[in-house]
Design a protein around this motif. Structure first.
Motif, PDB file in Angstrom:
ATOM      1  N   ASP A 234       0.831  -1.201   0.000  1.00 32.27           N
ATOM      2  CA  ASP A 234       0.000   0.000   0.000  1.00 32.27           C
ATOM      3  C   ASP A 234       0.872   1.260   0.000  1.00 32.27           C
ATOM      4  N   ASP A 235       0.301   2.367  -0.465  1.00 36.64           N
ATOM      5  CA  ASP A 235       0.985   3.670  -0.432  1.00 36.64           C
ATOM      6  C   ASP A 235       2.362   3.587  -1.075  1.00 36.64           C
TER       7      ASP A 235
ATOM      8  N   GLU B 201      -4.349   4.435  -6.779  1.00 37.73           N
ATOM      9  CA  GLU B 201      -5.338   4.904  -5.803  1.00 37.73           C
ATOM     10  C   GLU B 201      -5.613   6.385  -6.022  1.00 37.73           C
TER      11      GLU B 201
HETATM   12 CA    CA Z   1      -3.156   3.677   0.228  1.00 40.61          CA
END
Ligand code: CA
Ligand code: C2E
Ligand code: CA
Ligand code: CA
Length: 277
Positions: free
Chosen positions: A179-180, A234
């Protein structure tokens, strides 16, 4: 003057103890929230960019406080992490997201993957793989329909332990994504060694349409593909952003352009939308 600085000190002191009191109250309230079912999970759809099909949902925690209303995770997850409460809260999220996904399948919706965020403390538990295994057995959800999201920094510490955990999860058949991606520190060495199936490009690189960001997004997409991983963007909010991602062959997208996170009762509408498209 001396008087002024004494007053400053008093005020400083008062604000510390007030912060401390707020934190204590919040900790007590968080415990109660878990016991009294004040938590909810909202789900944000993820689409395959080519086929335009919904292929996943990210589970995002919401605290529906009896007086204050919805409290976003950014304000209570850090405290939950600090106090260790995140272990119980995280277990609750994992379990409920699996129950919900199984329920959608039983209702006859096309199967999708549910993505669950893991906190650092949760990921570093010795029996995490066992816990996930138990939850899958109890809920009857096939492992391939669960994806666990970890962040770059979590993956970069204590290499042997992380590798063992990731391999254990892979053996269960669960997917793991980072993630990220792009905001932390990761080395190519780790990325190529770890059994990770997907990179999630952080929304900061998507939101701001700068030349540099576009270059970063392109190189993350190319790197994912050369490491045999899928890649999702995202924070996609506009048609232009989506067009760019499509041109650069990004696999999947998530963001307000298609849908914000929704309460479970609105998800059947998303499934039927998928049929129409
Ligand atoms: Ca994220
Ligand atoms: P995240 O994992 O990076 O989740 C994506 C966040 O981006 C969500 O915020 C989502 O609502 C927001 N978002 C989605 N699309 C867009 C968009 O197009 N534009 C913009 N500006 N934002 C978008 P949310 O729900 O407030 O969650 C914030 C963070 O809280 C999450 O970031 C995650 O780190 C954490 N979190 C949420 N649920 C859980 C959980 O169950 N466990 C743990 N450990 N952390 C959680
Ligand atoms: Ca996430
Ligand atoms: Ca995050």
């Amino acid at each position: 003057t001396k008087e002024d600085s004494r007053n400053d000190f008093k005020m400083f002191n008062a604000s510390i103890s007030e912060n401390f009191r707020t934190m204590l109250t919040m900790e007590t309230e968080l415990r109660r929230a878990l016991k009294e079912n004040q938590f909810e999970i909202h789900y944000q759809p993820q689409k395959n960019i080519d086929s335009n099909e919904v292929i996943g949902m990210e589970a995002l925690l919401r605290w529906n406080h009896p007086i204050k209303g919805y409290i976003p995770p950014g304000t209570f997850i850090p405290l939950a992490e600090k106090t260790g409460l995140i272990i119980d809260i995280g277990h609750w999220v994992l379990k409920h997201a699996c129950v919900q996904n199984k329920k959608w399948q039983m209702e006859g919706h096309p199967p999708i993957v549910v993505g669950v965020n893991l906190s650092a403390k949760q990921f570093h538990q010795k029996n995490l793989v066992e816990q996930v295994h138990t939850i899958l057995k109890e809920t009857g959800l096939d492992a391939e329909y669960l994806e666990l999201e970890i962040t770059e920094s979590m993956a970069m510490s204590n290499e042997e332990f992380i590798l063992k955990t990731l391999q254990g999860l892979r053996e269960l058949g669960v997917q793991v994504s980072i993630d990220d991606f792009g905001t932390g520190y990761s080395s190519m060495k780790y990325l190529s060694r770890f059994p990770v199936s997907k990179l999630k490009i952080d929304k900061v690189f998507i939101t701001e349409n700068k030349k540099q960001n576009q270059a970063i997004v392109k190189s993350i997409i190319h790197m994912s593909h050369s490491l045999n991983m899928k890649v999702i963007a995202e924070g996609v909010e506009t048609e232009e952003q989506l067009a760019f991602l499509k041109k650069e062959k990004c696999d999947e997208m998530q963001g307000f352009f298609y849908s914000k996170p929704l309460p479970p009762k609105q998800i059947p509408g998303i499934f039927s939308d998928r049929m129409v498209n």
